[in-house]
Design a protein around this motif. Sequence first.
Motif, PDB file in Angstrom:
ATOM      1  N   LEU A 138      36.409  26.366  25.255  1.00 51.06           N
ATOM      2  CA  LEU A 138      36.471  27.803  25.521  1.00 51.06           C
ATOM      3  C   LEU A 138      35.458  28.217  26.572  1.00 51.06           C
ATOM      4  CD1 LEU A 138      37.296  30.748  24.893  1.00 51.06           C
ATOM      5  CD2 LEU A 138      35.607  30.721  23.028  1.00 51.06           C
ATOM      6  N   LEU A 139      35.955  28.895  27.606  1.00 49.23           N
ATOM      7  CA  LEU A 139      35.104  29.591  28.574  1.00 49.23           C
ATOM      8  C   LEU A 139      35.309  31.073  28.317  1.00 49.23           C
ATOM      9  CD1 LEU A 139      35.805  27.574  31.860  1.00 49.23           C
ATOM     10  CD2 LEU A 139      33.792  27.418  30.380  1.00 49.23           C
ATOM     11  N   LEU A 140      34.365  31.692  27.621  1.00 50.67           N
ATOM     12  CA  LEU A 140      34.489  33.101  27.272  1.00 50.67           C
ATOM     13  C   LEU A 140      33.970  33.960  28.412  1.00 50.67           C
ATOM     14  CD1 LEU A 140      35.360  34.999  24.973  1.00 50.67           C
ATOM     15  CD2 LEU A 140      32.983  34.963  24.178  1.00 50.67           C
ATOM     16  N   VAL A 141      34.854  34.806  28.960  1.00 52.03           N
ATOM     17  CA  VAL A 141      34.503  35.694  30.077  1.00 52.03           C
ATOM     18  C   VAL A 141      34.878  37.111  29.662  1.00 52.03           C
ATOM     19  CG1 VAL A 141      34.815  36.189  32.526  1.00 52.03           C
ATOM     20  CG2 VAL A 141      34.968  33.826  31.709  1.00 52.03           C
ATOM     21  N   GLN A 142      33.934  37.808  29.048  1.00 52.25           N
ATOM     22  CA  GLN A 142      34.196  39.135  28.494  1.00 52.25           C
ATOM     23  C   GLN A 142      33.721  40.244  29.422  1.00 52.25           C
ATOM     24  OE1 GLN A 142      32.149  38.576  24.634  1.00 52.25           O
ATOM     25  NE2 GLN A 142      34.126  38.996  23.673  1.00 52.25           N
ATOM     26  N   VAL A 143      34.559  41.256  29.572  1.00 50.34           N
ATOM     27  CA  VAL A 143      34.172  42.467  30.306  1.00 50.34           C
ATOM     28  C   VAL A 143      34.404  43.668  29.387  1.00 50.34           C
ATOM     29  CG1 VAL A 143      34.698  41.471  32.562  1.00 50.34           C
ATOM     30  CG2 VAL A 143      36.461  42.754  31.348  1.00 50.34           C
ATOM     31  N   ASN A 144      33.689  44.749  29.648  1.00 52.00           N
ATOM     32  CA  ASN A 144      33.799  45.929  28.788  1.00 52.00           C
ATOM     33  C   ASN A 144      34.984  46.819  29.133  1.00 52.00           C
ATOM     34  OD1 ASN A 144      31.521  45.280  27.273  1.00 52.00           O
ATOM     35  ND2 ASN A 144      30.140  46.230  28.765  1.00 52.00           N
ATOM     36  N   GLY A 145      35.597  46.568  30.275  1.00 49.30           N
ATOM     37  CA  GLY A 145      36.735  47.369  30.699  1.00 49.30           C
ATOM     38  C   GLY A 145      37.065  47.062  32.143  1.00 49.30           C
ATOM     39  N   GLU A 146      38.158  47.627  32.623  1.00 47.92           N
ATOM     40  CA  GLU A 146      38.560  47.423  34.011  1.00 47.92           C
ATOM     41  C   GLU A 146      38.012  48.532  34.891  1.00 47.92           C
ATOM     42  OE1 GLU A 146      39.637  44.655  34.641  1.00 47.92           O
ATOM     43  OE2 GLU A 146      40.873  43.906  33.012  1.00 47.92           O
ATOM     44  N   ALA A 147      38.178  48.392  36.191  1.00 46.73           N
ATOM     45  CA  ALA A 147      37.559  49.320  37.136  1.00 46.73           C
ATOM     46  C   ALA A 147      38.434  50.519  37.497  1.00 46.73           C
ATOM     47  CB  ALA A 147      37.166  48.579  38.414  1.00 46.73           C
ATOM     48  N   ASP A 148      39.722  50.475  37.104  1.00 45.17           N
ATOM     49  CA  ASP A 148      40.601  51.583  37.475  1.00 45.17           C
ATOM     50  C   ASP A 148      40.485  52.729  36.474  1.00 45.17           C
ATOM     51  OD1 ASP A 148      43.603  51.389  35.771  1.00 45.17           O
ATOM     52  OD2 ASP A 148      42.052  49.869  35.514  1.00 45.17           O
ATOM     53  N   GLN A 149      41.034  53.870  36.828  1.00 38.12           N
ATOM     54  CA  GLN A 149      40.883  55.082  36.014  1.00 38.12           C
ATOM     55  C   GLN A 149      41.610  55.013  34.680  1.00 38.12           C
ATOM     56  OE1 GLN A 149      42.581  54.746  38.825  1.00 38.12           O
ATOM     57  NE2 GLN A 149      44.114  56.366  39.179  1.00 38.12           N
ATOM     58  N   PHE A 150      42.550  54.061  34.553  1.00 39.75           N
ATOM     59  CA  PHE A 150      43.309  53.933  33.304  1.00 39.75           C
ATOM     60  C   PHE A 150      42.830  52.757  32.449  1.00 39.75           C
ATOM     61  CE2 PHE A 150      46.397  55.581  36.528  1.00 39.75           C
ATOM     62  CZ  PHE A 150      46.449  56.878  36.049  1.00 39.75           C
ATOM     63  N   ASN A 151      41.876  52.008  32.978  1.00 39.78           N
ATOM     64  CA  ASN A 151      41.376  50.822  32.288  1.00 39.78           C
ATOM     65  C   ASN A 151      42.527  49.848  31.985  1.00 39.78           C
ATOM     66  OD1 ASN A 151      39.542  49.079  30.989  1.00 39.78           O
ATOM     67  ND2 ASN A 151      39.875  50.043  29.001  1.00 39.78           N
ATOM     68  N   LEU A 152      43.381  49.662  32.976  1.00 44.88           N
ATOM     69  CA  LEU A 152      44.574  48.829  32.792  1.00 44.88           C
ATOM     70  C   LEU A 152      44.707  47.715  33.829  1.00 44.88           C
ATOM     71  CD1 LEU A 152      47.239  51.575  31.948  1.00 44.88           C
ATOM     72  CD2 LEU A 152      46.228  49.929  30.363  1.00 44.88           C
ATOM     73  N   ALA A 153      44.435  48.027  35.092  1.00 44.55           N
ATOM     74  CA  ALA A 153      44.659  47.051  36.166  1.00 44.55           C
ATOM     75  C   ALA A 153      43.621  45.932  36.120  1.00 44.55           C
ATOM     76  CB  ALA A 153      44.602  47.751  37.526  1.00 44.55           C
ATOM     77  N   PRO A 154      44.059  44.662  36.118  1.00 41.40           N
ATOM     78  CA  PRO A 154      43.104  43.550  36.144  1.00 41.40           C
ATOM     79  C   PRO A 154      42.215  43.628  37.379  1.00 41.40           C
ATOM     80  CG  PRO A 154      45.285  42.776  35.553  1.00 41.40           C
ATOM     81  CD  PRO A 154      45.446  44.198  36.021  1.00 41.40           C
ATOM     82  N   THR A 155      41.001  43.979  37.174  1.00 42.95           N
ATOM     83  CA  THR A 155      40.021  44.123  38.258  1.00 42.95           C
ATOM     84  C   THR A 155      38.719  43.449  37.853  1.00 42.95           C
ATOM     85  OG1 THR A 155      39.626  46.357  37.358  1.00 42.95           O
ATOM     86  CG2 THR A 155      40.955  46.199  39.354  1.00 42.95           C
ATOM     87  N   ASN A 156      37.974  44.072  36.967  1.00 45.52           N
ATOM     88  CA  ASN A 156      36.732  43.467  36.482  1.00 45.52           C
ATOM     89  C   ASN A 156      36.992  42.114  35.820  1.00 45.52           C
ATOM     90  OD1 ASN A 156      35.377  45.734  37.324  1.00 45.52           O
ATOM     91  ND2 ASN A 156      35.177  46.636  35.304  1.00 45.52           N
ATOM     92  N   SER A 157      38.060  42.043  35.045  1.00 43.25           N
ATOM     93  CA  SER A 157      38.359  40.796  34.324  1.00 43.25           C
ATOM     94  C   SER A 157      38.776  39.679  35.271  1.00 43.25           C
ATOM     95  CB  SER A 157      39.439  41.034  33.271  1.00 43.25           C
ATOM     96  OG  SER A 157      40.647  41.490  33.858  1.00 43.25           O
ATOM     97  N   SER A 158      39.638  39.987  36.225  1.00 40.43           N
ATOM     98  CA  SER A 158      40.115  38.951  37.146  1.00 40.43           C
ATOM     99  C   SER A 158      39.011  38.509  38.112  1.00 40.43           C
ATOM    100  CB  SER A 158      41.344  39.439  37.925  1.00 40.43           C
ATOM    101  OG  SER A 158      41.069  40.632  38.616  1.00 40.43           O
ATOM    102  N   THR A 159      38.201  39.467  38.567  1.00 40.09           N
ATOM    103  CA  THR A 159      37.085  39.124  39.449  1.00 40.09           C
ATOM    104  C   THR A 159      36.081  38.242  38.724  1.00 40.09           C
ATOM    105  OG1 THR A 159      37.326  41.156  40.734  1.00 40.09           O
ATOM    106  CG2 THR A 159      35.204  40.042  40.853  1.00 40.09           C
ATOM    107  N   SER A 160      35.800  38.565  37.470  1.00 41.90           N
ATOM    108  CA  SER A 160      34.845  37.778  36.689  1.00 41.90           C
ATOM    109  C   SER A 160      35.363  36.366  36.455  1.00 41.90           C
ATOM    110  CB  SER A 160      34.565  38.467  35.353  1.00 41.90           C
ATOM    111  OG  SER A 160      33.920  39.714  35.556  1.00 41.90           O
ATOM    112  N   ALA A 161      36.657  36.233  36.187  1.00 41.45           N
ATOM    113  CA  ALA A 161      37.248  34.908  36.003  1.00 41.45           C
ATOM    114  C   ALA A 161      37.143  34.090  37.285  1.00 41.45           C
ATOM    115  CB  ALA A 161      38.710  35.041  35.579  1.00 41.45           C
ATOM    116  N   LEU A 162      37.368  34.753  38.401  1.00 41.94           N
ATOM    117  CA  LEU A 162      37.271  34.089  39.704  1.00 41.94           C
ATOM    118  C   LEU A 162      35.851  33.599  39.959  1.00 41.94           C
ATOM    119  CD1 LEU A 162      38.429  33.350  42.497  1.00 41.94           C
ATOM    120  CD2 LEU A 162      37.895  35.679  43.238  1.00 41.94           C
ATOM    121  N   VAL A 163      34.874  34.465  39.700  1.00 43.50           N
ATOM    122  CA  VAL A 163      33.477  34.112  39.951  1.00 43.50           C
ATOM    123  C   VAL A 163      33.030  32.953  39.061  1.00 43.50           C
ATOM    124  CG1 VAL A 163      31.093  34.941  39.775  1.00 43.50           C
ATOM    125  CG2 VAL A 163      32.835  36.380  40.834  1.00 43.50           C
ATOM    126  N   ILE A 164      33.422  32.993  37.790  1.00 46.22           N
ATOM    127  CA  ILE A 164      33.074  31.902  36.880  1.00 46.22           C
ATOM    128  C   ILE A 164      33.698  30.597  37.365  1.00 46.22           C
ATOM    129  CG2 ILE A 164      33.652  30.950  34.613  1.00 46.22           C
ATOM    130  CD1 ILE A 164      31.176  32.655  34.540  1.00 46.22           C
TER     131      ILE A 164
END
Length: 203
Positions: A138-164
């Motif tokens: 397991l590579l746990l990559v947790q974010v508290n929410g996304e960066a868009d106004q609806f907290n829906l579009a993969p942004t913070n989560s996808s960027t964090s996965a990329l960086v890891i």
Amino acid sequence: MNIISNIQDVIKSEVFAITKVGEDLNNHNQDYEDVVNKIINLKGRLIFTGVGKSGHIGEKLAATFASTGTPSFFVHSTEAMHGDLGMITKKDLVIAISNSGETKEVVNIIAPIHRIGAEIIALTGNKNSTLAQKSDFLLLVQVNGEADQFNLAPTNSSTSALVIGDAIAVTVSKAKNFSEKDFGKFHPGGALGKKLLKEGVIK
């Protein structure tokens, strides 16, 4: 709406998410060390799988690992169920990416991959998910929410996965003593190839 201010807010959100993921590594250092050592000693190929935005991240990471000394490619989770599982052997290691850990297409290929004999690394934000529970690592990559106004579009989560993924690729490359000359073998074209040729790295 202030356009520049909004853009800056999104950037700040993503930077904050990445920073938190980096800090959280202290709580999961053994998991990450096990994965890195597994990749370093891998006899087969490192295979990424996912769908949607996670799939795009997987494609990029496969390219990064391949270019830095670890044979790697991407298998789309949906296509895997229709014959592309044949690309995977028991010597390979699969990194399955799903922020929720419940993406149907990704979860569906866990059992077939295990039947082949390959091990699976879950790259997810949910340690209690089906993907996390049924994977070998397991590579746990947790974010508290996304960066868009609806907290829906993969942004913070996808960027964090990329960086890891990038961080692990570079760490593995360094551990393998992957040299500038080795790098040059895989980058003979484009501006980078010209630079390496000029510097005498590529002959």
